[in-house]
Motif scaffolding. Sequence first.
Motif, mmCIF file in Angstrom:
data_model
loop_
_atom_site.group_PDB
_atom_site.id
_atom_site.type_symbol
_atom_site.label_atom_id
_atom_site.label_comp_id
_atom_site.label_asym_id
_atom_site.label_seq_id
_atom_site.Cartn_x
_atom_site.Cartn_y
_atom_site.Cartn_z
ATOM 1 N N ALA A 451 0.848 -1.190 0.000
ATOM 2 C CA ALA A 451 0.000 0.000 0.000
ATOM 3 C C ALA A 451 0.882 1.238 0.000
ATOM 4 C CB ALA A 451 -0.907 -0.009 1.223
ATOM 5 N N GLY A 452 0.611 2.136 -0.929
ATOM 6 C CA GLY A 452 1.368 3.379 -1.019
ATOM 7 C C GLY A 452 2.674 3.253 -1.765
ATOM 8 N N LYS A 453 3.049 2.040 -2.206
ATOM 9 C CA LYS A 453 4.329 1.839 -2.889
ATOM 10 C C LYS A 453 4.166 1.053 -4.186
ATOM 11 C CE LYS A 453 6.893 1.707 1.501
ATOM 12 N NZ LYS A 453 7.825 0.903 2.338
ATOM 13 N N ILE A 454 3.035 1.208 -4.825
ATOM 14 C CA ILE A 454 2.770 0.459 -6.051
ATOM 15 C C ILE A 454 3.499 1.116 -7.211
ATOM 16 C CG2 ILE A 454 0.984 -0.352 -7.632
ATOM 17 C CD1 ILE A 454 -0.987 -0.116 -5.267
ATOM 18 N N PRO A 455 4.342 0.372 -7.936
ATOM 19 C CA PRO A 455 5.024 0.979 -9.088
ATOM 20 C C PRO A 455 4.016 1.424 -10.139
ATOM 21 C CG PRO A 455 5.322 -1.403 -9.064
ATOM 22 C CD PRO A 455 4.691 -1.039 -7.775
ATOM 23 N N SER A 456 4.321 2.498 -10.823
ATOM 24 C CA SER A 456 3.420 3.011 -11.856
ATOM 25 C C SER A 456 3.126 1.932 -12.881
ATOM 26 C CB SER A 456 4.052 4.218 -12.561
ATOM 27 O OG SER A 456 3.278 4.595 -13.687
ATOM 28 N N VAL A 457 1.872 1.844 -13.283
ATOM 29 C CA VAL A 457 1.466 0.823 -14.243
ATOM 30 C C VAL A 457 2.221 0.981 -15.565
ATOM 31 C CG1 VAL A 457 -0.468 2.127 -15.218
ATOM 32 C CG2 VAL A 457 -0.563 -0.383 -15.166
ATOM 33 N N THR A 458 2.711 2.170 -15.847
ATOM 34 C CA THR A 458 3.484 2.380 -17.076
ATOM 35 C C THR A 458 4.843 1.698 -17.015
ATOM 36 O OG1 THR A 458 4.368 4.473 -16.222
ATOM 37 C CG2 THR A 458 2.344 4.579 -17.538
ATOM 38 N N GLU A 459 5.258 1.278 -15.810
ATOM 39 C CA GLU A 459 6.546 0.601 -15.642
ATOM 40 C C GLU A 459 6.393 -0.919 -15.609
ATOM 41 O OE1 GLU A 459 8.238 2.142 -12.070
ATOM 42 O OE2 GLU A 459 8.214 4.228 -12.762
ATOM 43 N N TRP A 460 5.155 -1.412 -15.614
ATOM 44 C CA TRP A 460 4.959 -2.860 -15.573
ATOM 45 C C TRP A 460 5.416 -3.476 -16.904
ATOM 46 C CZ3 TRP A 460 -0.472 -4.143 -13.104
ATOM 47 C CH2 TRP A 460 -0.550 -3.532 -11.844
ATOM 48 N N PRO A 461 6.136 -4.600 -16.865
ATOM 49 C CA PRO A 461 6.547 -5.234 -18.131
ATOM 50 C C PRO A 461 5.358 -5.840 -18.856
ATOM 51 C CG PRO A 461 7.099 -6.631 -16.267
ATOM 52 C CD PRO A 461 6.594 -5.337 -15.687
ATOM 53 N N LYS A 462 5.529 -6.083 -20.140
ATOM 54 C CA LYS A 462 4.484 -6.750 -20.905
ATOM 55 C C LYS A 462 4.631 -8.261 -20.779
ATOM 56 C CE LYS A 462 3.306 -3.237 -24.331
ATOM 57 N NZ LYS A 462 3.032 -2.997 -25.764
ATOM 58 N N LYS A 463 3.495 -8.945 -20.841
ATOM 59 C CA LYS A 463 3.518 -10.397 -20.729
ATOM 60 C C LYS A 463 4.289 -11.040 -21.863
ATOM 61 C CE LYS A 463 -0.806 -10.609 -18.155
ATOM 62 N NZ LYS A 463 -2.255 -10.790 -18.220
ATOM 63 N N THR A 464 4.385 -10.351 -22.986
ATOM 64 C CA THR A 464 5.107 -10.906 -24.132
ATOM 65 C C THR A 464 6.606 -10.710 -24.027
ATOM 66 O OG1 THR A 464 4.676 -8.824 -25.308
ATOM 67 C CG2 THR A 464 3.173 -10.666 -25.725
ATOM 68 N N ASP A 465 7.059 -9.909 -23.047
ATOM 69 C CA ASP A 465 8.499 -9.750 -22.855
ATOM 70 C C ASP A 465 9.099 -11.101 -22.490
ATOM 71 O OD1 ASP A 465 8.139 -7.093 -23.329
ATOM 72 O OD2 ASP A 465 8.320 -6.453 -21.234
ATOM 73 N N PRO A 466 10.328 -11.368 -22.951
ATOM 74 C CA PRO A 466 10.934 -12.684 -22.667
ATOM 75 C C PRO A 466 10.922 -13.014 -21.177
ATOM 76 C CG PRO A 466 12.242 -11.486 -24.257
ATOM 77 C CD PRO A 466 11.196 -10.532 -23.771
ATOM 78 N N GLY A 467 11.461 -12.142 -20.340
ATOM 79 C CA GLY A 467 11.352 -12.300 -18.895
ATOM 80 C C GLY A 467 12.185 -13.411 -18.292
ATOM 81 N N ALA A 468 12.627 -14.370 -19.093
ATOM 82 C CA ALA A 468 13.425 -15.466 -18.557
ATOM 83 C C ALA A 468 14.229 -16.083 -19.692
ATOM 84 C CB ALA A 468 12.531 -16.521 -17.918
ATOM 85 N N GLU A 469 15.415 -16.569 -19.372
ATOM 86 C CA GLU A 469 16.246 -17.218 -20.379
ATOM 87 C C GLU A 469 15.705 -18.617 -20.671
ATOM 88 O OE1 GLU A 469 20.314 -17.302 -19.316
ATOM 89 O OE2 GLU A 469 20.526 -15.115 -19.167
ATOM 90 N N THR A 470 15.707 -18.964 -21.946
ATOM 91 C CA THR A 470 15.265 -20.299 -22.334
ATOM 92 C C THR A 470 16.196 -21.335 -21.734
ATOM 93 O OG1 THR A 470 14.389 -19.416 -24.409
ATOM 94 C CG2 THR A 470 14.745 -21.796 -24.285
ATOM 95 N N ALA A 471 15.620 -22.386 -21.196
ATOM 96 C CA ALA A 471 16.421 -23.451 -20.601
ATOM 97 C C ALA A 471 17.261 -24.150 -21.665
ATOM 98 C CB ALA A 471 15.508 -24.460 -19.907
ATOM 99 N N VAL A 472 18.400 -24.696 -21.247
ATOM 100 C CA VAL A 472 19.289 -25.420 -22.156
ATOM 101 C C VAL A 472 19.547 -26.804 -21.589
ATOM 102 C CG1 VAL A 472 20.392 -23.320 -23.016
ATOM 103 C CG2 VAL A 472 21.358 -24.502 -21.033
ATOM 104 N N SER A 473 20.090 -27.662 -22.431
ATOM 105 C CA SER A 473 20.358 -29.036 -22.022
ATOM 106 C C SER A 473 21.208 -29.068 -20.759
ATOM 107 C CB SER A 473 21.075 -29.780 -23.147
ATOM 108 O OG SER A 473 21.295 -31.121 -22.790
ATOM 109 N N GLY A 474 20.759 -29.864 -19.806
ATOM 110 C CA GLY A 474 21.462 -29.967 -18.533
ATOM 111 C C GLY A 474 20.838 -29.156 -17.424
ATOM 112 N N ASP A 475 19.999 -28.168 -17.783
ATOM 113 C CA ASP A 475 19.338 -27.368 -16.751
ATOM 114 C C ASP A 475 18.353 -28.239 -15.968
ATOM 115 O OD1 ASP A 475 20.689 -25.103 -17.425
ATOM 116 O OD2 ASP A 475 19.017 -24.104 -18.434
ATOM 117 N N VAL A 476 18.288 -27.976 -14.683
ATOM 118 C CA VAL A 476 17.306 -28.645 -13.830
ATOM 119 C C VAL A 476 16.440 -27.574 -13.193
ATOM 120 C CG1 VAL A 476 16.916 -30.156 -11.862
ATOM 121 C CG2 VAL A 476 18.878 -30.563 -13.358
#
Length: 579
Positions: A451-476
């Motif tokens: 409450a009182g510390k919500i980041p501006s909605v204009t700063e929220w990332p888009k759901k289509t943004d990658p957001g995470a590195e694709t896993a590679v062989s050997g990742d658990v």
Amino acid sequence: MGDITRPWVVDNELSTRWPVYTRGNVGEVSSTVATPLFWSMIGGPPSEREWQQALAEFGAFDTDEFRDGVIDIQGLVHGYVYLNLSNMRTFGARMPGATPDLMDRTYLGDREAPAYVPHPDDQRPEYTARILATVQRVMSETGRPDIEEHRKTAEKLRSARPDYSSMSEADLVAYQRLVMREYYPMFTRTHLRMVYEGSIVTGALEDAVAPFADPGLAVRLTAGLGNIASAAPNHAMWTLGRTVRQSPNLTALFEQGVASLDERLRAATAPEITDFVAAFDEFLYEFGSRSTQEWEANARTWEAFPSIPLGMIDRMRLQDEDKNPVQQSKRLREERELCVTQMRETLADQPGQLAKLEAALQSVSVYSPAREQSKTNTIRVLHEARLPMAELGRRYADQGIFDRPDDIVMVREGELDALVADPRSFHNTIVERWAWFDRLSELEPPFIVEAGKIPSVTEWPKKTDPGAETAVSGDVLTGLPACTGVATGVARVITDPEDAPDLEPGEILVAPLTDPGWTPIFTSAAAVVVNVGSSMSHAAIVSRELGIPCVLGVRQATKRITDGMVLTVDGGAGTVTVH
């Protein structure tokens, strides 16, 4: 659309007494922007009243601790539903054997949150005494006849469904209000209380198995319980799928694709096809209220969109008999019973610990089925209130007043009388709200807000943004064990149950969330990996009933895993290995 930084149509002011909120847990059942009709008619104030009462009945709070007529336990921030984490921390402080930190781990997993700041009212002995009385009651119960009575009441309401097409617009609104006033409060309050009572049982089981130092033991002991309401559609779909598999005429119709399949089935005259349609209609009568986003006002229910369950049946017809959920449940039940026998032998000279185990097992056998049945009851009642609103939307769309039937969900419940009086006056408002809704829907809300510390909605990332590195062989990738078993297969990322026909036999389903509308797809998968979820989520309970290796809470699984990757899922260890 104008300024989206202003509060959404039904946003509520966050609490300062309990200022920290999370998308944890609630994000799996309300993943999208809340429509105005949902929040004002179903969620928001209607659920808040019952939620507060449920916590008071549990003994953890008094209703006068909450702001009068204001939402405290939930939060709606730019349209996204949040759960009050600070309130749950208070619950943890008052609950014997729990802590605020335990609540953080339950709802956040390994995510960090603002530090817990004790409040003078968090720990008070009168609450501890009341909670202990609830614990004693829960652990001594051998059945929940109230849940069975609710099931009968929900069935009676369904059987008495009026002919909505013959009702006036005002009568449609009045009937919705009748259901939401006379039925919904009792059902949803019971379900919410069951969630907290179920946490007692989960904690008791984990305490009982702690001496064995086996992290997968509690999961195995909750498998194959039987009588799980949210698994019942899987069993019914499996039977329908076997019928298709054994009929060349039905198989031919299904192999033409799911699109327009319902129409083709109903137009056919061959006896085995008309028999199938009759059985499918019985299925829709019993389970038609189910969907994803089950609490929403415009949920795509199986009754309204039969192509969704038909797509799931289409996948099941391709499975070999060893995927039969009845046989899988029998196997898990036998494994559980063997495990229990071995544990009893081990604890034979420890009567105190053995008594803990027996009490926990008894409570699990009562509460896992009862919790799922209470949710099923509530959704079935809610469906009877949504249908008159759907009829109203269709009627206005047919008259050219609405652009589409779903326009009804852009109206607040308190605006329905004005809508009926002058429906055309809402056109511009609805268009503006949809544009606003669509822009908010593109955004990924913060996992935690204060409450009182919500980041501006204009700063929220888009759901289509990658957001995470694709896993590679050997990742658990790690998550929460939901159902034991190991399976290796090709990954298939599915973000909507309507894409179920894309899932091929032997593939591993990777999905974003876990509500019951997803679970029939589990039967068609070699294993299941889900972004979110907990040990008592619907997906966990259903996967344990069906014997599908399942790992929940694998953060950003649907972004890190791509179609075609070969995965090994270990449901007991909670790991997903990429090959």
